[in-house]
Design a protein around this motif. Structure first.
Motif, short mmCIF file in Angstrom:
data_model
loop_
_atom_site.label_atom_id
_atom_site.label_comp_id
_atom_site.label_asym_id
_atom_site.label_seq_id
_atom_site.Cartn_x
_atom_site.Cartn_y
_atom_site.Cartn_z
N HIS A 222 -19.95 -98.59 22.65
CA HIS A 222 -21.06 -99.53 22.73
C HIS A 222 -22.20 -99.18 21.78
O HIS A 222 -23.23 -99.83 21.77
N SER A 223 -22.03 -98.13 20.96
CA SER A 223 -23.13 -97.66 20.13
C SER A 223 -22.61 -97.18 18.78
O SER A 223 -21.49 -96.69 18.67
N PHE A 224 -23.49 -97.31 17.75
CA PHE A 224 -23.16 -96.77 16.42
C PHE A 224 -23.65 -95.34 16.27
O PHE A 224 -23.47 -94.72 15.21
N ASP A 225 -24.28 -94.79 17.29
CA ASP A 225 -24.83 -93.45 17.23
C ASP A 225 -23.71 -92.40 17.18
O ASP A 225 -22.72 -92.50 17.93
N ILE A 226 -23.85 -91.39 16.34
CA ILE A 226 -22.82 -90.36 16.18
C ILE A 226 -22.56 -89.63 17.49
O ILE A 226 -21.41 -89.43 17.91
N GLU A 227 -23.63 -89.22 18.17
CA GLU A 227 -23.49 -88.46 19.41
C GLU A 227 -22.81 -89.31 20.50
O GLU A 227 -21.95 -88.82 21.24
#
Length: 338
Positions: A222-227
């Motif tokens: 649901h996210s493009f964030d690496i973590e």
């Protein structure tokens, strides 16, 4: 003391009227039927003398600032920073400056940034939207400040856009994995948008074509964030470590998968194969070198500015454009025995 070069001095030197020189240097020679010979004389001499147009005077005269806003969701993302570079390059070629702003994937911050850009009287805005609120975007568009979407877009909006062939890129990547013997493939997506929806559709259609399961449990994230991508992959692997390949729907999601694989001590491609949707310089230097879906960021950036420029010049409404993607084969996919 150096002689000041302006329209009047050019006129005196060339014995050509100030009006004619102004029209040539402002790109209006054809409109006023000025000969090619005169255009050549004026432009070559102006360049030789180092003539620089007075942008303040020009903006007052034509009600333009020769400045365009560029608003992206994450300038730290190499995809957007690289694309911004090509937008600026094309803008500079047409004597425009860029005001770059970052929305941080925050719709409220994006709205504030658009208000700030409009208060600075930019001639137009190139925008990668963070929301699917069509009514808001169409409300802020007006003739004095047109908007062009880049990468993300709203399918039912009248705002023109430039994007990649997201459907085709993921379809080809999925088919490539299937041809390599993979049957249990997972898709890691990011925040919902039209490009992500098209990438998911390309994935599902490739599975369907090959009579493989189209189960939604094969799609997560649901996210493009690496973590966040790393946590999603770890959670998925610990629950059901049966899939043999992953398609990461952005470069940052791909980096998250690489981080997770290192944490889980998984070998790529020995334990899990990986394709990343987007190509960057580092893709070839990571071990293993990444197989990717390459987006043509140069064409996207150039086309987006050209599209906005036409709107600023009040030319015909430009057509939306889907820029071709290509699969770059490297070492991150393992061939399985079928």
């Amino acid at each position: 003391m150096d002689k000041k070069v302006n329209l009047k001095s050019l006129s005196n030197d060339l014995n050509i009227s100030v009006g004619t020189i102004s029209r040539v240097l402002n790109g209006k020679a054809k409109e006023y039927r000025i000969s090619e010979k005169t255009i050549k004389i004026v432009t070559e001499y102006a360049e030789k003398m180092g003539y620089q147009p007075n942008r303040v005077a020009q903006s007052l005269r034509v009600s333009k600032t020769f400045t365009v806003g560029l608003l992206v969701p994450d300038i730290a993302n190499p995809f957007f920073s690289t694309m911004a570079k090509f937008i600026e390059k094309q803008a500079s070629a047409l004597d425009y400056s860029i005001l770059l702003m970052d929305s941080d994937e925050d719709f409220e911050k994006e709205k504030k940034a658009i208000d700030q850009l409009k208060s600075r009287n930019v001639d137009g805005i190139i925008l990668c939207p963070t929301s699917e609120d069509i009514s808001y975007y169409e409300k802020v568009v007006d003739k004095s400040c047109p908007i062009v979407f880049i990468d993300r877009y709203l399918n039912t909006s009248k705002i023109p856009f430039i994007t990649s062939d997201n459907y085709g890129g993921t379809f080809i990547a999925t088919q490539y994995l299937i041809n390599k013997g993979h049957r249990n493939i997972t898709l890691l997506q990011g925040k919902q948008s039209e490009p992500i929806k098209m990438r998911v559709r390309g994935f599902l259609d490739a599975l369907k074509k090959n009579k493989l399961s189209e189960a939604q449990e094969n799609i997560t994230g649901h996210s493009f964030d690496i973590e966040e991508a790393s946590k999603t992959f770890i959670d998925l692997w610990e629950r059901n470590p049966t899939f043999t390949a992953v398609i990461a729907l952005s470069n940052t999601i791909g980096l998250g998968v690489l981080k997770a694989a290192k944490s889980l001590q998984l070998d790529i491609p020995g334990d899990i194969s990986l394709i990343v949707f987007d190509e960057h310089e580092y893709s070839d230097f990571i071990n293993p070198a990444l197989t990717t879906v390459k987006q043509d960021k140069e064409s996207m950036g150039k086309s987006a500015f050209e599209m906005l420029y036409k709107l600023i010049q009040e030319e015909d409404q430009p057509n939306n454009d889907f820029i071709m993607t290509t699969l770059v084969e490297r070492k991150s996919v393992k061939k399985l025995f079928i």
